[in-house]
Design an enzyme around this catalytic site. Structure first.
Site, PDB file in Angstrom:
ATOM      1  N   ARG A  93       0.832  -1.212   0.000  1.00 44.44           N
ATOM      2  CA  ARG A  93       0.000   0.000   0.000  1.00 44.44           C
ATOM      3  C   ARG A  93       0.859   1.251   0.000  1.00 44.44           C
ATOM      4  O   ARG A  93       0.443   2.302   0.484  1.00 44.44           O
ATOM      5  CB  ARG A  93      -0.910   0.006   1.206  1.00 44.44           C
ATOM      6  CG  ARG A  93      -0.175  -0.131   2.522  1.00 44.44           C
ATOM      7  CD  ARG A  93      -1.059   0.306   3.630  1.00 44.44           C
ATOM      8  NE  ARG A  93      -0.477  -0.037   4.914  1.00 44.44           N
ATOM      9  CZ  ARG A  93      -1.020   0.319   6.059  1.00 44.44           C
ATOM     10  NH1 ARG A  93      -2.127   1.003   6.049  1.00 44.44           N
ATOM     11  NH2 ARG A  93      -0.448  -0.024   7.182  1.00 44.44           N
ATOM     12  N   ASP A 125      -6.401  -3.864   0.898  1.00 45.35           N
ATOM     13  CA  ASP A 125      -7.050  -2.874   0.025  1.00 45.35           C
ATOM     14  C   ASP A 125      -6.103  -1.771  -0.429  1.00 45.35           C
ATOM     15  O   ASP A 125      -6.485  -0.884  -1.182  1.00 45.35           O
ATOM     16  CB  ASP A 125      -8.281  -2.277   0.721  1.00 45.35           C
ATOM     17  CG  ASP A 125      -7.927  -1.575   2.035  1.00 45.35           C
ATOM     18  OD1 ASP A 125      -6.726  -1.403   2.329  1.00 45.35           O
ATOM     19  OD2 ASP A 125      -8.867  -1.207   2.761  1.00 45.35           O
ATOM     20  N   ARG A 176       5.813  10.305   3.381  1.00 40.42           N
ATOM     21  CA  ARG A 176       6.906  10.251   4.349  1.00 40.42           C
ATOM     22  C   ARG A 176       8.262  10.283   3.665  1.00 40.42           C
ATOM     23  O   ARG A 176       8.409   9.915   2.508  1.00 40.42           O
ATOM     24  CB  ARG A 176       6.757   9.062   5.292  1.00 40.42           C
ATOM     25  CG  ARG A 176       7.150   7.741   4.724  1.00 40.42           C
ATOM     26  CD  ARG A 176       7.069   6.660   5.821  1.00 40.42           C
ATOM     27  NE  ARG A 176       7.303   5.346   5.245  1.00 40.42           N
ATOM     28  CZ  ARG A 176       7.070   4.210   5.863  1.00 40.42           C
ATOM     29  NH1 ARG A 176       6.584   4.213   7.083  1.00 40.42           N
ATOM     30  NH2 ARG A 176       7.327   3.068   5.284  1.00 40.42           N
ATOM     31  N   ARG A 183      15.456  -2.262   3.691  1.00 38.93           N
ATOM     32  CA  ARG A 183      15.150  -2.923   4.957  1.00 38.93           C
ATOM     33  C   ARG A 183      15.961  -4.207   5.054  1.00 38.93           C
ATOM     34  O   ARG A 183      16.440  -4.716   4.021  1.00 38.93           O
ATOM     35  CB  ARG A 183      13.668  -3.329   4.999  1.00 38.93           C
ATOM     36  CG  ARG A 183      12.710  -2.210   4.684  1.00 38.93           C
ATOM     37  CD  ARG A 183      11.469  -2.743   3.953  1.00 38.93           C
ATOM     38  NE  ARG A 183      10.646  -1.641   3.449  1.00 38.93           N
ATOM     39  CZ  ARG A 183       9.629  -1.094   4.097  1.00 38.93           C
ATOM     40  NH1 ARG A 183       9.268  -1.599   5.239  1.00 38.93           N
ATOM     41  NH2 ARG A 183       8.967  -0.069   3.606  1.00 38.93           N
ATOM     42  N   ASP A 252      11.077  -6.665   8.178  1.00 39.42           N
ATOM     43  CA  ASP A 252      10.697  -5.734   7.099  1.00 39.42           C
ATOM     44  C   ASP A 252      10.496  -4.325   7.635  1.00 39.42           C
ATOM     45  O   ASP A 252      10.353  -3.389   6.856  1.00 39.42           O
ATOM     46  CB  ASP A 252       9.422  -6.212   6.383  1.00 39.42           C
ATOM     47  CG  ASP A 252       8.294  -6.533   7.343  1.00 39.42           C
ATOM     48  OD1 ASP A 252       8.516  -7.358   8.250  1.00 39.42           O
ATOM     49  OD2 ASP A 252       7.202  -5.961   7.200  1.00 39.42           O
TER      50      ASP A 252
END
Ligand code: AMP
Ligand code: MG
Length: 492
Positions: A93, A125, A176, A183, A252
């Protein structure tokens, strides 16, 4: 409208790491609107805050419009979640819009979180809702003000969608900014597929981006690992020093650059409690406050495993031995970081042989006492100034505190200028205002109901955490009894 030269993107991930992502675009938002814009951060990124504050900015931050020069993409990554390996997570997402070189010449990712489904969405979603978006905004900015390395919030926007969670909630996107979104899980994605050359390519990219001074070293992969490890050790020590519980330290969610990443079910402790857990799904307390250093070490072991073929391509046994040594070293490195941070909280500038015992003792005194962690250190500064009554009153049974206090005060007297002169230094590292869970919840509930005022006020308070101001008493103390045990949720 946003001028095409507003964002001066320089997209190294898209250009250099083909095969590590899927080019993708955000969903169309029916009615994008800016809820909060971080003007200072915009300026730091050499963006024009006034240009971004309008409709054009809202559409970009919602993921609806792609600004000129952007190369939006969904990153691939895997991850160990609560100890179990998921070989394919990825940005389900989120979209990396591009990279910007900031005022200091530092490359920063601009990412949208909540911008719609991607090929990594699985059953999700692809969306985010206002409460959790504002939580990440608030806590990330509070962490930054507290001096803790963290991703930052550039903007929060509502999309005009209603998104189904507990009920229908306002859809939202967080824009952001991160040093990068590499990661531990990014390495795991390719390692699990035994794509050693891709792991090497990723490591070389990470080195160029975050540790350029290592680029010419023959043992650069080992050196990179050490850097990542050392940054994590200090990061977690900083979390411990302010009572922060990340809540979902899956691999993650651990950034190679050493920033705090992904504010989901995070919270701050009120009463000191090593077992404190807030996440509704962390039934066994894997990510409890006191477990965070051990989990960081565990996650780093997962990282170093991905690097084994690079550490010694010819001798697997040797690579494992080297890796084990580096992982075991975490404990001593962490303890050193922890001692430095905690010594500073206690006003110690010099180091003495018995400092570890002294610091350990005050934690022992707090055990089982439900002492407000943040308030205690502020009140210890008062004790350094000569009045220990309020600090003492925080303990239900002050026996251990009474035994500790004189040895600490005597130790402070051996600092330059004596105990009272160290109190000001304590004030500079011990926050008065942290994001108290009940105040965060109050702000998010109000925002979800359409009233942004408590959120904006709290944000303003948290932007200067060390600076006690008139009229802000309600932000200082712990939750009222009626607030009850706090529960947080992830993936929301
Ligand atoms: P997080 O809990 O945000 O760290 O996410 C863990 C994984 O779940 C990541 O791969 C996310 O992209 C994915 N994810 C979380 N929420 C959603 C969502 N609403 N739709 C699609 N993917 C999601
Ligand atoms: Mg995550």
């Amino acid at each position: 409208m946003i001028r095409p030269d507003t964002f001066l993107f320089d997209n190294s991930y898209a250009a250099e790491l083909e095969g590590f992502y899927v080019p993708w675009q955000g969903a169309k938002a029916p009615e994008p609107r800016i809820v909060q814009l971080n003007r200072d951060l915009a300026a730091e990124l050499l963006l024009d805050p006034d240009a971004l504050a309008g409709e054009g900015g809202a559409a970009i931050f919602a993921g609806s419009d792609v600004p000129a020069g952007a190369a939006p993409l969904a990153q691939a990554y895997a991850g160990h979640q609560f100890g179990g390996f998921s070989p394919q997570l990825g940005d389900g997402r989120a979209l990396l819009i591009g990279e910007l070189i900031d005022r200091h010449g530092v490359r920063r990712d601009l990412q949208l979180k909540g911008s719609g489904r991607t090929p990594f969405s699985r059953g999700g979603d692809g969306k985010a809702v206002l409460g959790p978006v504002l939580r990440e905004y608030l806590i990330g900015e509070a962490m930054h003000a507290l001096g803790v390395p963290t991703t930052r919030a550039l903007a929060a926007v509502t999309t005009g969608d209603r998104v189904l969670r507990e009920g229908l909630e306002p859809g939202a996107v967080l824009a952001r900014v991160a040093a990068s979104h590499l990661r531990v899980g990014t390495f795991e994605f390719f390692s699990a597929r035994e794509e050693t050359e891709k792991v090497r390519q990723l490591a070389d990219y990470a080195i160029r981006r975050h540790f350029p001074e290592l680029a010419d070293q023959d043992d650069r992969y080992l050196a990179m690992f050490r850097e990542v490890r050392d940054r994590q050790a200090d990061l977690v020590a900083q979390w411990m020093a302010i009572g922060f519980v990340h809540g979902v330290m899956n691999t993650d969610n651990m950034a190679i650059a050493g920033e705090t990443l992904d504010y989901g079910p995070c919270a701050f402790i009120d009463g000191y409690d090593r077992a404190a857990v807030y996440s509704s799904i962390d039934h066994r307390g894997r990510y409890a406050y006191g477990n965070q250093p051990a989990i960081a070490q565990w996650n780093l072991a997962r990282l170093v495993e991905t690097l084994l073929p690079l550490l010694d391509p010819d001798d697997g046994e040797h690579a494992i031995a080297v890796a084990n040594t580096e992982i075991e070293a975490f404990e001593a490195i962490y303890q050193k970081c922890w001692l430095e941070r905690m010594s500073a909280k206690l006003g110690l500038a010099r180091t003495e042989a018995d400092d570890l015992a002294l610091v350990t003792e005050v934690f022992r005194a707090m055990d089982g006492q439900d002492v407000d962690f943040t308030v205690l250190f502020c009140r210890l500064a008062d004790a350094a100034r000569g009045d220990s009554t309020v600090a003492r009153a925080l303990f239900a049974d002050p026996t251990a505190f009474d035994a500790w206090l004189p040895s600490w005060l005597a130790r402070l007297e051996r600092e330059d200028g004596g105990a009272s002169s160290r109190a000001a230094a304590m004030d500079r590292v011990n926050p008065v205002y942290i994001p108290r869970n009940h105040k965060v919840q109050e702000a998010l509930d109000a925002a979800t109901a359409g009233n942004l005022e408590p959120f904006q006020r709290l944000l303003t308070v948290l932007e200067r955490p060390f600076d006690r101001r008139e009229g802000l008493d309600e932000y200082e103390g712990r939750a009222p009894d009626g607030f009850g045990p706090y529960r947080t949720f992830c993936g929301t």
